[in-house]
Each structure stands twice: as C-alpha cells, then as structure tokens.
Design a protein around this motif. Structure first.
Motif, PDB file in Angstrom:
ATOM      1  N   THR A 208     -11.174   2.658  -7.819  1.00  0.00           N
ATOM      2  CA  THR A 208     -10.972   3.995  -7.184  1.00  0.00           C
ATOM      3  C   THR A 208     -12.171   4.605  -6.893  1.00  0.00           C
ATOM      4  O   THR A 208     -12.390   5.445  -5.788  1.00  0.00           O
ATOM      5  CB  THR A 208     -10.091   4.838  -8.140  1.00  0.00           C
ATOM      6  N   ALA A 213     -10.463   5.378  -0.652  1.00  0.00           N
ATOM      7  CA  ALA A 213      -9.734   5.286   0.495  1.00  0.00           C
ATOM      8  C   ALA A 213      -8.686   4.149   0.398  1.00  0.00           C
ATOM      9  O   ALA A 213      -7.500   4.303   1.220  1.00  0.00           O
ATOM     10  CB  ALA A 213     -10.365   5.378   1.714  1.00  0.00           C
ATOM     11  N   ARG A 215      -5.592   2.209  -0.379  1.00  0.00           N
ATOM     12  CA  ARG A 215      -4.226   2.765  -0.950  1.00  0.00           C
ATOM     13  C   ARG A 215      -4.006   2.136  -2.349  1.00  0.00           C
ATOM     14  O   ARG A 215      -4.146   0.977  -2.676  1.00  0.00           O
ATOM     15  CB  ARG A 215      -3.293   2.170  -0.124  1.00  0.00           C
ATOM     16  N   LYS A 216      -3.270   3.083  -3.128  1.00  0.00           N
ATOM     17  CA  LYS A 216      -3.106   2.614  -4.623  1.00  0.00           C
ATOM     18  C   LYS A 216      -2.333   1.030  -4.762  1.00  0.00           C
ATOM     19  O   LYS A 216      -2.654   0.465  -5.572  1.00  0.00           O
ATOM     20  CB  LYS A 216      -2.282   3.785  -5.173  1.00  0.00           C
ATOM     21  N   LYS A 217      -1.436   0.892  -4.000  1.00  0.00           N
ATOM     22  CA  LYS A 217      -0.499  -0.282  -3.896  1.00  0.00           C
ATOM     23  C   LYS A 217      -1.826  -1.279  -3.650  1.00  0.00           C
ATOM     24  O   LYS A 217      -1.533  -2.398  -4.658  1.00  0.00           O
ATOM     25  CB  LYS A 217       0.505  -0.177  -2.846  1.00  0.00           C
ATOM     26  N   TYR A 218      -2.292  -1.310  -2.905  1.00  0.00           N
ATOM     27  CA  TYR A 218      -3.444  -2.417  -2.568  1.00  0.00           C
ATOM     28  C   TYR A 218      -4.571  -2.462  -3.657  1.00  0.00           C
ATOM     29  O   TYR A 218      -5.040  -3.469  -4.004  1.00  0.00           O
ATOM     30  CB  TYR A 218      -4.022  -2.493  -1.209  1.00  0.00           C
ATOM     31  N   ARG A 219      -5.066  -1.288  -4.227  1.00  0.00           N
ATOM     32  CA  ARG A 219      -6.016  -1.089  -5.424  1.00  0.00           C
ATOM     33  C   ARG A 219      -5.404  -1.936  -6.573  1.00  0.00           C
ATOM     34  O   ARG A 219      -6.014  -2.957  -7.130  1.00  0.00           O
ATOM     35  CB  ARG A 219      -6.104   0.157  -5.561  1.00  0.00           C
ATOM     36  N   GLU A 298      -3.590  -0.839   7.289  1.00  0.00           N
ATOM     37  CA  GLU A 298      -2.555  -1.001   6.513  1.00  0.00           C
ATOM     38  C   GLU A 298      -3.301  -0.920   4.852  1.00  0.00           C
ATOM     39  O   GLU A 298      -2.890  -0.242   4.025  1.00  0.00           O
ATOM     40  CB  GLU A 298      -2.026  -2.612   6.226  1.00  0.00           C
ATOM     41  N   PHE A 300      -6.257   0.982   4.012  1.00  0.00           N
ATOM     42  CA  PHE A 300      -6.902   1.996   3.773  1.00  0.00           C
ATOM     43  C   PHE A 300      -6.154   3.297   4.428  1.00  0.00           C
ATOM     44  O   PHE A 300      -5.662   3.254   5.404  1.00  0.00           O
ATOM     45  CB  PHE A 300      -8.306   2.092   4.127  1.00  0.00           C
ATOM     46  N   GLU A 301      -6.156   4.488   3.637  1.00  0.00           N
ATOM     47  CA  GLU A 301      -5.853   5.609   4.318  1.00  0.00           C
ATOM     48  C   GLU A 301      -6.920   5.924   5.272  1.00  0.00           C
ATOM     49  O   GLU A 301      -8.219   5.615   4.930  1.00  0.00           O
ATOM     50  CB  GLU A 301      -6.193   6.763   3.303  1.00  0.00           C
TER      51      GLU A 301
END
Ligand code: ADP
Ligand code: MG
Length: 302
Positions: A208, A213, A215-219, A298, A300-301
């Motif tokens: 984080t 940037a 995205r939480k899902k991919y993190r 897809e 990153f924000e």
C-alpha cells in the motif's frame, strides 16, 4: 521516525529509552543521518533491535535475501539519530579499508580514516554489510572494536577510543555463493536477530505504501502470490531463487511503467531461475493467483 515507531506498537519503555539516548548523545554530522525511504515493518524485530542497541550491544542481522536487513539497519540509525557509514564487505577488503590508511597528499604522509574510525570518532552507526563475504583474517582487526575494549587498535597508531554513541550492525545471508561461515570469535561479539519473512499484514502495508495506486484486489493477489511461492519453496518444489520480495517490488514497478503483468513478473522473479523446468513451475504458481495479461489500466487507479 518516532511517530512511526509508536504507530508500529513499539513498547513505550523502549521509546523512552530511545528518547533518552538521543538526548544524551549530541547530534553529529546531520547530513549523514539516514532519511529512510522505506520503513521496516515488524514490531517484534524493532523491539529486539532497539533493546539490544540501548544495551550497548552490536547487532548481527541474519536471514534470507530481501528480508529487510539493510532497510532495518538504516531505519535504526535514523531512529537513534546517528550518522551512518555503510561498508560493503568483499573478499579483498582489508584492515586499511576498514580502519584507514596512510595516504600521500601535498607531499606529506597523512592518515586517512576509514569508516570504522569515523564511526568511532563521531558516534556513528557502522553498517557492516554482508560481513561474511570478507576473509576472516581481515576481520580480526575488528575484535577490539566490537568487544568490551571499545577501542580501535590500528598497528602503528595510537589507540582510538570509541564514542559511547557508536554501534555496529552487521548483516549476513548464509545462502549466497561466496559467503563464509562467520568465525566464532567474531560472532560472539554480536547479538543476533534472525530476520523473519514479512508477515501477510505487513506485506499489505508495504504494498500500500509503495504503490498507492495499485488496486486493492491486485495488491492482495500479488501479496498472496508471494506467500504461495514461499510455500512451494519450503516444500522444496522450487528453489529459493524465485522467492525474492525485492523482485516482486521491481515487477510491480515495471507494471506501473506499462509492462504486462506476465512479462513483468518474469523479469522480476521467474527469470532469476535459469532452469526452464523450474521457470514453468514458478509461472504456474503465479498464474494461479495473478493473470499474466493484466495491463497497467487494469492494475492501477488512474
Ligand atoms: N519487514 C519488512 N518491512 C518493510 N520492508 C521490507 C520488509 N522485508 C522486506 N522489505 C522490503 O524488501 C526490500 C529489500 O530490503 P533489504 O533491506 O535490501 O533486504 P536485505 O538486505 O535483507 O536483502 C526493500 O524494498 C524492503 O522495503
Ligand atoms: Mg542487504
């Protein structure tokens, strides 16, 4: 740094000790006090390290690659507010490279102090990086520095007392090619912290912080992927070459520069194995968590 340590949950007693240390040791060479780019995450290790250094001990950090040994060593110099000297140990390192040597300048012989000598004078933190890469004979010169004598014995020179604020933090990884066993005489002059692999919660904090940037899902998927690799590694199915947190962070950097997830993970992780069969296994483990075709948009924000 101190507010970070509070957030990290380090015990108030140790934080108070740290505060006292900083008050009783006047600052020196502020431009040499590290300003860490990354924080080390792990309360227990922090507490053990701070306690050891407050007790005046030298610290040996052992562990696999990318377990945060250097990040912690720098963070410690910063937390204690001391200037740091980083010395990379290698086979040709000798006493002169550590302590200093005579040089010929302006027609005169002058002693040019080495990093250990400068730490002793300025109450610095000496980071003895990959200490087991050097030949043991070269290290004998450190014995009096590291034990109760707290003095530098440089043949042909006066004894240099070591400032009460000086500490030495060595790092080592016994797996690497070219590393040696640290001899007992040297090892006995340190207290040792065996550095653990980062915990899943701290992995999430690290990702984080490093990639706001992402995205939480991919993190979460990328973090879990690392622990899947770790399991395969512990089970002996793949070698530790591919278990490289530094490589994972590099791969995510590449993804943020526009490389697809698959090739980015190959560059950071898979290709560190030179065995095509093993590469296939590593790719399978990774693809089970993270599709290899993810684009920057897809992942990153905007
Ligand atoms: N517990 C941890 N907390 C924060 N970062 C960590 C941790 N473990 C590993 N890292 C990250 O791994 C990378 C490698 O760290 P480094 O200190 O160079 O490892 P080592 O010296 O053990 O090989 C850095 O980007 C660091 O931020
Ligand atoms: Mg290192």
């Amino acid at each position: 740094m101190l507010s970070f340590l509070k957030e990290e949950g380090v015990s108030p007693g140790l934080l108070e000790g740290l505060e006292q240390f900083r008050q009783s040791n006047p600052p020196e060479l502020p431009e040499r006090v590290p300003v860490p780019r990354f924080h080390y995450y792990g309360r227990q290790v922090w507490e053990q390290a701070i306690a050891a250094l407050l007790c005046g001990k030298n610290l040996l950090l052992t562990g696999d690659k990318a377990t945060g040994k250097n990040v912690l060593a720098e963070n410690l110099a910063s937390a204690f507010g001391r200037p740091a000297w980083n010395v990379s140990f290698h086979v040709n390192l000798d006493a002169g490279g550590l302590m200093g040597m005579d040089t010929f300048t302006d027609g005169q012989v002058q002693f040019r102090p080495g990093p250990i000598c400068l730490c002793a004078r300025h109450g610095g933190f000496g980071i003895l990086d990959e200490i087991n890469m050097a030949k043991n004979e070269a290290l004998a010169v450190l014995h009096s520095t590291l034990d109760f004598r707290r003095a530098l014995d440089i043949p042909g020179y006066e004894r240099v007392p070591i400032s009460p604020a000086a500490r030495f933090i060595a790092t080592m990884n016994y797996g690497y090619a070219g590393t040696r066993e640290l001899n007992e005489a040297l090892a006995s002059r340190f207290v040792v912290i065996q550095m653990p692999t980062i915990s899943p919660e701290n992995m999430d904090r690290l990702l984080t912080r490093s990639f706001p940037a992402l995205r939480k899902k991919y993190r979460q998927q990328l973090g879990q992927m690392f622990f899947d690799l770790q399991k395969k590694c512990e089970g002996g199915e793949i070698s530790p070459k591919a278990l490289d947190l530094r490589g994972l962070l590099d791969a995510i950097d590449l993804m943020s520069a526009g490389i697809l997830s698959g090739p980015a993970l190959d560059m950071g992780i898979t290709s560190k194995s030179f065995d095509s069969y093993e590469q296939g296994l590593i790719r399978d483990v990774m693809a089970a968590r993270v599709s290899p075709k993810l684009t920057r948009a897809e992942l990153f924000e905007p």
